[in-house]
Design an enzyme around this catalytic site. Structure first.
Site, PDB file in Angstrom:
ATOM      1  N   SER A 136       0.825  -1.199   0.000  1.00  0.00           N
ATOM      2  CA  SER A 136       0.000   0.000   0.000  1.00  0.00           C
ATOM      3  C   SER A 136       0.863   1.255   0.000  1.00  0.00           C
ATOM      4  O   SER A 136       1.974   1.282   0.538  1.00  0.00           O
ATOM      5  CB  SER A 136      -0.897   0.003   1.246  1.00  0.00           C
ATOM      6  OG  SER A 136      -1.524   1.260   1.421  1.00  0.00           O
ATOM      7  N   TYR A 160      -2.276   5.637  -4.154  1.00  0.00           N
ATOM      8  CA  TYR A 160      -3.210   6.729  -3.917  1.00  0.00           C
ATOM      9  C   TYR A 160      -2.669   7.962  -4.626  1.00  0.00           C
ATOM     10  O   TYR A 160      -1.459   8.227  -4.602  1.00  0.00           O
ATOM     11  CB  TYR A 160      -3.326   7.046  -2.431  1.00  0.00           C
ATOM     12  CG  TYR A 160      -4.093   6.046  -1.602  1.00  0.00           C
ATOM     13  CD1 TYR A 160      -5.425   5.759  -1.878  1.00  0.00           C
ATOM     14  CD2 TYR A 160      -3.482   5.408  -0.523  1.00  0.00           C
ATOM     15  CE1 TYR A 160      -6.131   4.853  -1.099  1.00  0.00           C
ATOM     16  CE2 TYR A 160      -4.185   4.501   0.259  1.00  0.00           C
ATOM     17  CZ  TYR A 160      -5.512   4.228  -0.032  1.00  0.00           C
ATOM     18  OH  TYR A 160      -6.209   3.335   0.735  1.00  0.00           O
ATOM     19  N   THR A 186      -5.958   3.305  -7.127  1.00  0.00           N
ATOM     20  CA  THR A 186      -7.140   3.232  -6.263  1.00  0.00           C
ATOM     21  C   THR A 186      -7.985   4.494  -6.380  1.00  0.00           C
ATOM     22  O   THR A 186      -7.477   5.604  -6.265  1.00  0.00           O
ATOM     23  CB  THR A 186      -6.710   3.003  -4.802  1.00  0.00           C
ATOM     24  OG1 THR A 186      -6.008   1.759  -4.736  1.00  0.00           O
ATOM     25  CG2 THR A 186      -7.908   2.938  -3.876  1.00  0.00           C
ATOM     26  N   LYS A 276      -8.556  -0.041  -8.925  1.00  0.00           N
ATOM     27  CA  LYS A 276      -9.145  -0.680  -7.744  1.00  0.00           C
ATOM     28  C   LYS A 276     -10.202   0.240  -7.128  1.00  0.00           C
ATOM     29  O   LYS A 276      -9.943   1.426  -6.917  1.00  0.00           O
ATOM     30  CB  LYS A 276      -8.052  -0.977  -6.715  1.00  0.00           C
ATOM     31  CG  LYS A 276      -8.538  -1.704  -5.461  1.00  0.00           C
ATOM     32  CD  LYS A 276      -7.354  -2.048  -4.568  1.00  0.00           C
ATOM     33  CE  LYS A 276      -7.783  -2.835  -3.337  1.00  0.00           C
ATOM     34  NZ  LYS A 276      -8.605  -2.044  -2.411  1.00  0.00           N
ATOM     35  N   HIS A 300     -13.520  -1.175  -0.744  1.00  0.00           N
ATOM     36  CA  HIS A 300     -12.462  -0.864   0.215  1.00  0.00           C
ATOM     37  C   HIS A 300     -12.692  -1.588   1.552  1.00  0.00           C
ATOM     38  O   HIS A 300     -12.445  -1.054   2.629  1.00  0.00           O
ATOM     39  CB  HIS A 300     -12.365   0.648   0.453  1.00  0.00           C
ATOM     40  CG  HIS A 300     -10.969   1.136   0.705  1.00  0.00           C
ATOM     41  ND1 HIS A 300     -10.191   1.683  -0.267  1.00  0.00           N
ATOM     42  CD2 HIS A 300     -10.210   1.145   1.825  1.00  0.00           C
ATOM     43  CE1 HIS A 300      -9.016   2.051   0.231  1.00  0.00           C
ATOM     44  NE2 HIS A 300      -9.005   1.704   1.511  1.00  0.00           N
TER      45      HIS A 300
END
Length: 418
Positions: A136, A160, A186, A276, A300
């Site tokens: 992540s 992100y 994402t 995603k 999520h």
């Protein structure tokens, strides 16, 4: 009448077979875990409440998470009889590479707060199992650290888009340089969801010592020992910390994220690009038209918009629309290998596990993650054998019926739902 006799010593000795005791406490408790739920119970016992609830909880009333899990529980399988499947092949090709199992490890933030081995445990366990690991943007191990833990296996990176775009661009470049083969862009986190458990627990990054946390730590000294005697948390993207998770996310994320950002990242990334957080058919079709390699149907883990669509329910509709043109994957709510089998049967090419992996991590570090993977593998193999299928390719929609407790009201958004 029943004929009786005195017990024979030799026959008694045959019955009195004592198992050699396991002296390794970690191995003993992990061996006793037969399901992901068992690992969750161990994790809850061994992890401070705030850290456990960060993993276990979801947004607001946690309806999205509850509904996602119920959707998997409401599956009816249809086995074929007299179809020998004594040798089951669980391997697959996903996004241009192999995976020994039809699932990979999903991206999770702040992972070393759950257990000090964090992403290193996840990446090394994934390497041993032959499945992909996803780091992540908010991971607590660097891109380079994950590569060191999984030097020859498949590493994916979840991105992100930050308010400071240069941070995101730099992460993309580092992941590409480190040989990560897939980027998960994402799209469901323009701001943080209302994670009420975190607010009620006063959960912050880094954890703050209060009377409550100290009291809660008394029966869990090993967690605090690990936390205080290991290197300071290293974040993939955050240069400063301090505050609740929601405050950190809101400070970093950008609600103006758009298709233009997707186009820029597509131009920078040399590997496979997956989006995603897709939650309807129309967006899935548009993304495929734009040339993405795959999509992950996800809300999520129920941690963003509560009452969001259930990814598993959405799956057949998206597969019918774009399944021939792009790789469709699914996450959220997976707690059993049967959930994964049902997803593959309904057209998913792959699945991702988040909480199930973290429960194992909290229960026993690297060995706990190994146990998570072993439990899911066993459940997948057993379910496939009982269905009478020898490979993932043999799984078809006819093997699954989705029973339902939530039926859309006609004329009130039912069409928009898919």
């Amino acid at each position: 009448m029943v004929q009786r006799q005195l017990p024979k010593v030799g026959e008694l000795l045959e019955l009195m077979q004592f198992k050699k005791p396991e002296l390794d406490a970690r191995k003993r408790r992990l061996d006793a875990a037969l399901t992901i739920g068992d690992l969750r119970t161990i994790a809850k016992r061994r992890t401070p409440k705030a850290a456990f609830d960060y993993t276990d909880g979801a947004a607001e009333g946690e309806l999205s998470l509850d509904r996602a899990r119920r959707a998997f529980e409401d599956v009816e399988f249809h086995p074929d009889i007299l179809r020998p499947a004594n040798e089951v092949d669980t391997s697959c090709e996903i996004l241009g590479g192999p995976s020994a199992l039809p699932f990979g490890i999903a991206p999770t933030g702040f992972t070393r707060l759950m257990q000090t081995e964090g992403e290193t445990a996840g990446a090394s366990a994934a390497a041993a199992a032959g499945i992909p690991f996803t780091l992540s943007t908010l991971g607590t191990t660097s891109i380079e650290g994950v590569k060191a833990a999984n030097p020859v296996g498949r590493n994916w990176f979840q991105l992100y888009v930050m308010k400071q775009r240069e941070i995101s661009y730099g992460l993309v470049e580092r992941a590409a340089k480190a040989g990560f083969d897939t980027l998960q862009f994402t799209v469901d986190t323009p701001i943080a969801g209302a994670r009420l458990r975190d607010k009620r627990n006063g959960f912050s990054i880094p954890p703050q010592l209060t009377v409550g946390t100290i009291v809660n730590a008394i029966p869990r000294p090993w967690w605090w020992y690990d936390f205080l005697t290991t290197p300071k948390l290293e974040f993939a993207s955050l240069s400063t910390t301090g505050g609740t998770v929601g405050e950190l996310l809101n400070a970093a994320m950008d609600p103006t994220i758009s298709y233009e950002d997707l186009d820029i990242i597509r131009g920078m990334w040399p590997g496979k690009l997956v989006v995603k957080g897709v939650q309807n058919v129309q967006d899935a079709a548009r993304l495929v038209d734009l040339g993405v390699d795959g999509i992950v149907l996800s809300n999520h883990g129920g941690r963003q918009l509560d009452r969001a669509p259930i990814p598993f329910r959405l799956l057949p509709h998206v597969v019918r629309e774009v399944g021939k043109d792009a790789t469709v994957m699914v996450d959220t709510g997976i707690m059993n290998g049967a959930d994964i089998v049902a997803s593959i049967a309904l057209g998913a090419k792959f699945t991702l596990i988040g909480r199930a992996y973290l429960y194992g991590l909290m229960a026993g570090g690297r060995e706990g993650v190994d146990r998570t993977i072993a439990i899911l593998r066993s459940e997948i193999e057993r379910t496939m054998t009982l269905l009478g299928v020898s490979s993932l390719a043999e799984l078809e929609p006819r093997h699954v019926t989705q029973l339902t407790r939530l039926v859309p009201v006609a004329g009130q958004g039912a069409e928009a739902r898919v």
